[in-house]
Design an enzyme around this catalytic site. Structure first.
Site, PDB file in Angstrom:
ATOM      1  N   GLU A   1       2.796   6.871  -2.554  1.00  0.00           N
ATOM      2  CA  GLU A   1       2.513   8.074  -3.345  1.00  0.00           C
ATOM      3  C   GLU A   1       2.857   9.355  -2.584  1.00  0.00           C
ATOM      4  O   GLU A   1       3.288  10.336  -3.200  1.00  0.00           O
ATOM      5  CB  GLU A   1       1.027   8.131  -3.734  1.00  0.00           C
ATOM      6  CG  GLU A   1       0.475   6.871  -4.354  1.00  0.00           C
ATOM      7  CD  GLU A   1      -0.137   5.941  -3.329  1.00  0.00           C
ATOM      8  OE1 GLU A   1      -0.541   4.833  -3.703  1.00  0.00           O
ATOM      9  OE2 GLU A   1      -0.210   6.327  -2.140  1.00  0.00           O
TER      10      GLU A   1
ATOM     11  N   ASP B   1       0.837  -1.194   0.000  1.00  0.00           N
ATOM     12  CA  ASP B   1       0.000   0.000   0.000  1.00  0.00           C
ATOM     13  C   ASP B   1       0.884   1.260   0.000  1.00  0.00           C
ATOM     14  O   ASP B   1       2.066   1.220   0.331  1.00  0.00           O
ATOM     15  CB  ASP B   1      -0.896  -0.015   1.233  1.00  0.00           C
ATOM     16  CG  ASP B   1      -2.185   0.761   1.036  1.00  0.00           C
ATOM     17  OD1 ASP B   1      -2.327   1.427   0.002  1.00  0.00           O
ATOM     18  OD2 ASP B   1      -3.047   0.697   1.936  1.00  0.00           O
TER      19      ASP B   1
ATOM     20  N   ASP C   1      -8.722   3.515  -3.287  1.00  0.00           N
ATOM     21  CA  ASP C   1      -9.875   3.740  -2.414  1.00  0.00           C
ATOM     22  C   ASP C   1     -11.025   4.378  -3.174  1.00  0.00           C
ATOM     23  O   ASP C   1     -10.943   5.528  -3.612  1.00  0.00           O
ATOM     24  CB  ASP C   1      -9.466   4.646  -1.252  1.00  0.00           C
ATOM     25  CG  ASP C   1      -8.374   4.026  -0.400  1.00  0.00           C
ATOM     26  OD1 ASP C   1      -8.119   2.817  -0.559  1.00  0.00           O
ATOM     27  OD2 ASP C   1      -7.770   4.751   0.412  1.00  0.00           O
TER      28      ASP C   1
END
Length: 759
Positions: free
Chosen positions: A417, A414, A480
């Site tokens: 970024e 995950d 998400d």
């Protein structure tokens, strides 16, 4: 980034210097070098003062031409840089008084030697695009920041696709796109996975070889041009000839890398604990028991964030209060045939014991003053691992080895970024250029340790962030999203756009991530999710086991999970093609049907591999409108046919959706529906769909290692269909039933041939 105020004037405080003409053309070592002053040279005094751009033209492989423009050569950072293949193919160079030309394969670039500046790219006697008239240049903004800029012409009717994962309309025309990885969900213009590569319906693609922020104005600042710009003093881009979209992708991925083939078990159903839900081993066991008791095949169980102690992500240690016996739990799960995935990220919370360890060893990113970079955004006092340091990569990998040795099979990588630019990297990399590139180093580190411990054929990630080269490290998921039909549609658009950047394997959170989907959304999303490359049930604050929605959800999940398992001989064949050719498993319609103008804007349906059309139902009442290309297509669910070209409006129950088989296809389906990894050739069924009289179709049934388990040729002669073993099948295999007769009726031109194999 826009520099102009309209078409004629620059924005306040912006100065632009554009290539005015080509001078001093030099041919050397299979390349052309052009000096391009930014004003016309009519006398010697004109050579004094003002920028002169150096333009180098070369070819890294046939049908690809590289354009590299440099302003101040001494100000170009050396790292990071994308790994781009360079075969130095044989090229043809011609220089005369009027123009200089370089040809690679069928692609030619011509530079006019007189004013005004003009650089044209053509193939097969047809112009593809050109740089001309205030296109290539260097810009200065009011803060005296330098940008390199290029504009390439858009022809009438030319459409642009790509630029990574984008959640808006699939066609990029009219959009402003910044290639800059951000964590922003699936409902905005920013994206987790940014790729400075686009392709058009005019037979070419453009790869801007710059790892940092690249700003694209796609028919937006100047409506007849695609503009791209980057801060700094160099700009390199590659023109990639097709002519088909598939050929462009094959060449682009030959340059930047093709996906590794994920293991077959990863194509089954993944079930997650979800994010903020309460769970322990008893919860996990209840989910696994509930799936087994309801005959719901499950392949992977995923533990999300709270397998670790709160405030300490990531310390890679199981929370002892919740999981007092992790080794035993993993053993018990694996005894039930399950693989296990763990959530990780590249951050080290200050409360983690690893913070002091990593800081003392120099493994964490630092500010220019030498202090560790920290903030409180995700975990209190979080720091970031410096993956440019080989020692830091080994330190991080060592923590993962302990988990792999414990029995873990995969990692959900995950984040990656939210990468700061006010930092100093161990290898001296430019922080701006590292922002996107960081995701590649992070995922590569995890991928490499999995390959080391599990072997190269057993590696799979579940990654969120990516840039150029990230396609080599599957699988990626969409991030998400809300739990709505609108979010389901935007997720699909993001996945199709990402696929047009060479990402072969893609997934999404079935049912959506944020919020709790109502049963209708969940059931529709189940059908879409199980007809995707990879399939995962995951959410934020609520569990995603189907019986918590309604009993029909259980039935729908069972039907589509088993359908995917039966389709694995076909689907794994498409996966092998993705790894070998760079073509995504989930394909935008125009990728398969480039000559059909009706397919050019379609972004709510797709081809799953070359032969299955999937149109997810995006409404509770089941009504859907979708487009059918030319030919007689066969409904895989429910039977019957649909003729194209044309639009269809239908209503489907939750156990159905438009799932059509392409005319002329021979679909291989397997004998098992309880798991995705089995011997696909044993009891395989070949279904021939409207195979034309006289046609022959080769069908390769893959083995689990990606090689051929069996190869068949299916032919039609009149009303007779026959199948025979072709070259490539291992010697011991033999066929029991190799031919059959098809009915003469054009409405039932579908025959099932069962091929049983034995040693």
């Amino acid at each position: 980034m826009k520099f102009k105020d309209g078409y004629w004037r620059m924005r306040a405080g912006v100065r632009g210097d554009y290539a005015a003409a080509a001078h001093d053309v030099t041919a050397r070592d299979g390349s052309l070098r052009v000096l391009a002053p930014t004003r016309e040279i009519s006398r010697r005094g004109d050579t004094i003062d003002g920028p002169v751009l150096r333009v180098d033209l070369s070819s890294p492989m046939p049908d690809v031409i590289r354009v590299r423009t440099v302003h101040f050569a001494g100000s170009v950072p050396a790292s990071p840089a994308f790994a781009v293949r360079d075969d130095r193919p044989e090229v043809k160079i011609a220089v005369d008084a009027e123009e200089a030309a370089l040809t690679s394969g069928d692609l030619t670039v011509r530079v006019r030697r007189d004013a005004p500046w003009e650089m044209t790219f053509s193939a097969g006697g047809r112009e593809l695009t050109r740089s001309a008239g205030k296109s290539l240049g260097v810009m200065r903004d009011p803060g005296d920041r330098h940008f390199m800029v290029e504009q390439l012409r858009l022809s009438v009717g030319e459409l642009v696709y790509g630029l990574g994962e984008r959640f808006g309309p699939l066609v990029r025309n009219g959009q402003s796109v910044d290639v800059w990885n951000e964590d922003g969900g699936t409902s905005s213009e920013i994206a987790y996975k940014n790729v400075p590569f686009y392709l058009t319906n005019r037979g070419y693609g453009v790869f801007v070889n710059h790892p940092g922020r690249v700003s694209f104005e796609v028919g937006s600042e100047t409506v007849s041009r695609v503009q791209f710009s980057a801060e700094g003093h160099d700009l390199e881009y590659l023109i990639i000839h097709g002519p088909s979209p598939a050929d462009i992708l094959r060449r682009y991925t030959a340059l930047t890398g093709r996906p590794a083939l994920p293991p077959a078990w990863s194509f089954g159903l993944w079930l997650s604990t979800s994010f903020t839900t309460d769970y322990d081993e008893a919860t996990v066991t209840s989910f696994v028991d509930g799936m087994a008791g309801r005959d719901l095949p499950l392949s992977v169980f995923h533990f999300d964030c709270f397998w670790m102690r709160r405030f300490r992500w990531c310390d890679f240690a199981w929370d002892p209060e919740v999981f007092p016996d992790p080794e035993g739990m993993l053993r018990r799960l694996k005894e039930r045939g399950l693989r296990v995935c763990l959530w990780i990220n590249p951050y080290i919370g200050q409360a983690s014991e690893l913070f002091e360890e990593g800081a003392a060893a120099g493994h964490l990113l630092r500010r220019p003053d030498g202090t560790v970079w920290q903030d409180d955004h995700w975990q209190a006092g979080r720091a970031l691992v410096d993956f440019t340091s080989p020692a830091a990569r080994e330190w991080y990998a060592g923590k993962l080895r302990e988990l792999l040795d414990m029995g873990v099979d995969a990692f959900k990588t995950d984040f990656g970024e939210r990468v700061p630019t006010d930092v100093v990297y161990a290898d001296g990399s430019d922080p701006g250029r590292m922002h996107n590139y960081y995701s590649l180093l992070y995922n590569q580190t995890v991928h490499d340790v999995l390959a080391e411990r599990r072997g190269p054929g057993e590696v799979v990630l579940f990654a969120r962030s990516a840039t150029v080269g990230g396609q080599r490290l599957p699988v990626h998921w969409g991030g998400d999203c809300e739990s709505t039909f609108e979010a389901m549609a935007e997720s699909l658009r993001g996945g199709l756009s990402l696929g047009l950047g060479g990402f072969g394997f893609w997934s999404h959170d079935i049912g959506g991530f944020e919020g709790r989907p109502d049963p209708a959304v969940f059931k529709r999303w189940v059908a879409f999710g199980l007809l995707s490359s990879h399939s995962r049930l995951h959410g934020s604050g609520s569990y995603r086991v189907p019986w918590l929605f309604d009993e029909e959800s259980v039935d729908v999940l069972r039907a589509f999970t088993k359908l995917k398992a039966r389709l694995m001989p076909y689907l794994y064949g498409a996966a092998v093609q993705a790894a070998a050719e760079g073509l995504p498993m989930m394909r935008a319609m125009h990728l398969e049907f480039p000559g059909d103008r009706a397919c050019e804007h379609l972004d709510a349906q797709y081809m799953l591999g070359p032969d299955l059309l999937v149109a997810p139902v995006l409404s509770a009442d089941g009504e859907i409108s979708y487009y059918v290309p030319e030919g007689v297509w066969t409904r895989l669910l429910g039977g019957g046919t649909v003729s194209g070209p044309g639009w269809r409006t239908e209503r489907h129950g939750f156990d159905s959706l438009p799932l059509l088989v392409r005319p002329g296809a021979v679909l291989a389906t397997g004998a098992r529906d309880d798991r995705p990894d089995y011997d696909y050739a044993d009891g395989v069924t070949l279904d021939a769909y409207h195979l034309a009289d006289g046609a022959t179709r080769a069908v390769t049934v893959p083995a689990l290692d990606g090689g051929p388990a069996a190869v068949f040729e299916v032919s039609r002669r009149g009303d007779r269909l026959s199948a025979r073993r072709a070259g490539g099948a291992p010697a011991p295999w033999s066929l029991r039933h190799a031919s059959a007769h098809a009915a003469a009726s054009p409405d039932t031109d579908h025959i099932e041939i069962t091929l049983s194999v034995k040693e």
